[in-house]
Design an enzyme around this catalytic site. Sequence first.
Site, PDB file in Angstrom:
ATOM      1  N   ARG A 126       8.360   3.296   2.326  1.00 61.30           N
ATOM      2  CA  ARG A 126       8.433   2.007   3.020  1.00 61.30           C
ATOM      3  C   ARG A 126       9.829   1.422   2.865  1.00 61.30           C
ATOM      4  O   ARG A 126      10.046   0.453   2.156  1.00 61.30           O
ATOM      5  CB  ARG A 126       7.328   1.079   2.507  1.00 61.30           C
ATOM      6  N   ARG A 136      -7.064  -7.425  -1.067  1.00 60.04           N
ATOM      7  CA  ARG A 136      -5.767  -7.857  -0.532  1.00 60.04           C
ATOM      8  C   ARG A 136      -5.881  -8.314   0.914  1.00 60.04           C
ATOM      9  O   ARG A 136      -5.053  -9.111   1.373  1.00 60.04           O
ATOM     10  CB  ARG A 136      -4.761  -6.689  -0.577  1.00 60.04           C
ATOM     11  N   CYS A 143       0.823  -1.208   0.000  1.00 64.64           N
ATOM     12  CA  CYS A 143       0.000   0.000   0.000  1.00 64.64           C
ATOM     13  C   CYS A 143       0.860   1.262   0.000  1.00 64.64           C
ATOM     14  O   CYS A 143       1.886   1.325   0.675  1.00 64.64           O
ATOM     15  CB  CYS A 143      -0.878   0.013   1.247  1.00 64.64           C
TER      16      CYS A 143
HETATM   17  C1  UD1 Z   1       3.432  -3.669   8.970  1.00 60.89           C
HETATM   18  C2  UD1 Z   1       2.054  -4.078   8.518  1.00 60.89           C
HETATM   19  C3  UD1 Z   1       1.247  -2.835   8.165  1.00 60.89           C
HETATM   20  C4  UD1 Z   1       1.235  -1.859   9.339  1.00 60.89           C
HETATM   21  C5  UD1 Z   1       2.644  -1.580   9.863  1.00 60.89           C
HETATM   22  C6  UD1 Z   1       2.650  -0.790  11.149  1.00 60.89           C
HETATM   23  C7  UD1 Z   1       2.499  -6.228   7.501  1.00 60.89           C
HETATM   24  C8  UD1 Z   1       2.586  -7.044   6.262  1.00 60.89           C
HETATM   25  N1  UD1 Z   1       2.205  -4.929   7.344  1.00 60.89           N
HETATM   26  O1  UD1 Z   1       4.049  -2.987   7.888  1.00 60.89           O
HETATM   27  O2  UD1 Z   1      -0.070  -3.247   7.847  1.00 60.89           O
HETATM   28  O3  UD1 Z   1       0.660  -0.633   8.932  1.00 60.89           O
HETATM   29  O4  UD1 Z   1       3.317  -2.824  10.118  1.00 60.89           O
HETATM   30  O5  UD1 Z   1       1.898  -1.426  12.138  1.00 60.89           O
HETATM   31  O6  UD1 Z   1       2.645  -6.732   8.613  1.00 60.89           O
HETATM   32  N2  UD1 Z   1      10.623   1.846   8.705  1.00 60.89           N
HETATM   33  C9  UD1 Z   1      11.857   2.319   8.327  1.00 60.89           C
HETATM   34  N3  UD1 Z   1      12.825   1.419   7.956  1.00 60.89           N
HETATM   35  C10 UD1 Z   1      12.593   0.072   7.935  1.00 60.89           C
HETATM   36  C11 UD1 Z   1      11.326  -0.386   8.304  1.00 60.89           C
HETATM   37  C12 UD1 Z   1      10.356   0.518   8.682  1.00 60.89           C
HETATM   38  O7  UD1 Z   1      12.111   3.524   8.333  1.00 60.89           O
HETATM   39  O8  UD1 Z   1      13.502  -0.684   7.596  1.00 60.89           O
HETATM   40  C13 UD1 Z   1       9.569   2.815   9.129  1.00 60.89           C
HETATM   41  C14 UD1 Z   1       8.416   2.882   8.139  1.00 60.89           C
HETATM   42  O9  UD1 Z   1       8.650   3.814   7.119  1.00 60.89           O
HETATM   43  C15 UD1 Z   1       7.256   3.264   9.050  1.00 60.89           C
HETATM   44  C16 UD1 Z   1       7.606   2.607  10.394  1.00 60.89           C
HETATM   45  O10 UD1 Z   1       8.997   2.328  10.334  1.00 60.89           O
HETATM   46  O11 UD1 Z   1       7.207   4.648   9.221  1.00 60.89           O
HETATM   47  C17 UD1 Z   1       6.858   1.324  10.698  1.00 60.89           C
HETATM   48  O12 UD1 Z   1       7.028   0.414   9.648  1.00 60.89           O
HETATM   49  P1  UD1 Z   1       6.907  -1.181   9.842  1.00 60.89           P
HETATM   50  O13 UD1 Z   1       6.432  -1.471  11.232  1.00 60.89           O
HETATM   51  O14 UD1 Z   1       8.158  -1.796   9.382  1.00 60.89           O
HETATM   52  O15 UD1 Z   1       5.742  -1.518   8.827  1.00 60.89           O
HETATM   53  P2  UD1 Z   1       5.605  -2.768   7.861  1.00 60.89           P
HETATM   54  O16 UD1 Z   1       6.269  -3.955   8.478  1.00 60.89           O
HETATM   55  O17 UD1 Z   1       5.947  -2.379   6.490  1.00 60.89           O
END
Ligand code: UD1
Length: 428
Positions: A122, A397, A117
């Site tokens: 991301r 999805r 999404c």
């Molecule tokens: C997962 C969920 C999504 C949910 C999110 C937060 C899945 C498949 N998706 O997404 O539905 O909205 O958790 O609860 O489980 N970030 C970084 N660097 C990284 C990783 C993350 O900067 O390497 C930042 C992201 O930009 C965001 C925050 O950390 O602002 C949280 O992201 P993350 O918890 O990793 O989300 P997802 O795992 O992608």
Amino acid sequence: MDKFVVNGGKRLRGRITVSGAKNAAVAILPAVLLAESPCIIENVPDISDVHGILKALSALGAKVTPLSRTTFEIDPTEVKSFVVNKEMAQGMRASSYFLGALLGRMRRAKVAPPGGCAIGLRPIDQHIKGFEALGAKVSIESGMVVAKAEKLGGGTVYLDMVSVGATVNIMIAAARARGMTVIENAAREPHIVDLANFLNSMGADIMGAGTNVIKIRGVEHLKGTTYSIIPDQIEAGTYMVAAAATRGDVIISNVIPKHLESITAKLKEAGARIEEGDEFVRVTMDKRPVKCNVKTMPHPGFPTDMQPQFATLLALADGTSIVTESVWESRFRYVEQLTFMGADIKVDGKSAIITGVKNLKAAPVKADDLRAGAAMIIAGLVAEGETEISDIEYIDRGYEQVVEKLTAVGADIKRVSDEDFGYSLKAN
Ligand code: UD1
């Protein structure tokens, strides 16, 4: 392209059964690659993100056998490939979990960058930091993320921000590494605990899942297991809000009420009555919602994935509410669609200021992403008249049988293909 057509104004009444959790399924299914014998996974949600993962597993060489609509036997023993290309990744965010799973199994992985999404940048820098702490080298080659490790050992990783994806990916890769891995500032979401329980049932040695320090003692072998995925917290929360917004009375069953605490607390604040049983919650609302403020946070805070749905409820509240998004940087795109329906919402940076209106009006709207799409459904269920929702592939999805489930509690919602409208969107 299909659309949903919703005739709103009907109070939802009855029972909805929640499916298996999307975010647990998309982590557990790739992690099956670590097993040295077949796994049976039960309560798998029948949604397109899961079908994408199952297809990618087959393309890698796993034998995927459906035992029912929601139970799959997956035999990963013949997997030889370590490449998940763009076509296999299909724009899924969770495709990144193949990095951890293939690294853990084969010590190398080549995976197309994750999609998913469009709710903000991301990045996967924290995932990469974790793999590097385990001894892997990570690079970008021809647009693919490539990870290689001659020796995958343990390591300590402090996550700069709480990241669900990084916590999942590091846990998966570390389960079969040699040595002890410690993830500090780890995510605590219910699906993190579910993944740890699944890996432990295969013979992994993971402690602390559900707290912010997770310790993974790598083991050499993981065996096949039979495992049932937890219920979907966000699907449950979405139907809870739909019940409240339509001033209905709905029992939402096959849930773990503890996982819903932050949603339950805010719904009560907004005026809903909530009864909790062992495996159900009953949501009743007979008046206009009351204003309240919400700030999204990592678990156990209020989930970002419930923000658009809850904001839709507050758009109908008596008074002005402030919704603050602290996880994703651009998760208010749906607000424009809600304003087409008569909502009074102003976005100011990370906050939306919502002045409640008495009712919403039907309008043609689109799903900007998965949870934005869920918000459009809730708005359509409330609004007088016929709301047409386009771009519903986002909703597919993550919501299993959404039309069937809502129809069973009295909603008037149909899936209509564009041919039925007498024109084709593809020509546009
Ligand atoms: C997962 C969920 C999504 C949910 C999110 C937060 C899945 C498949 N998706 O997404 O539905 O909205 O958790 O609860 O489980 N970030 C970084 N660097 C990284 C990783 C993350 O900067 O390497 C930042 C992201 O930009 C965001 C925050 O950390 O602002 C949280 O992201 P993350 O918890 O990793 O989300 P997802 O795992 O992608």
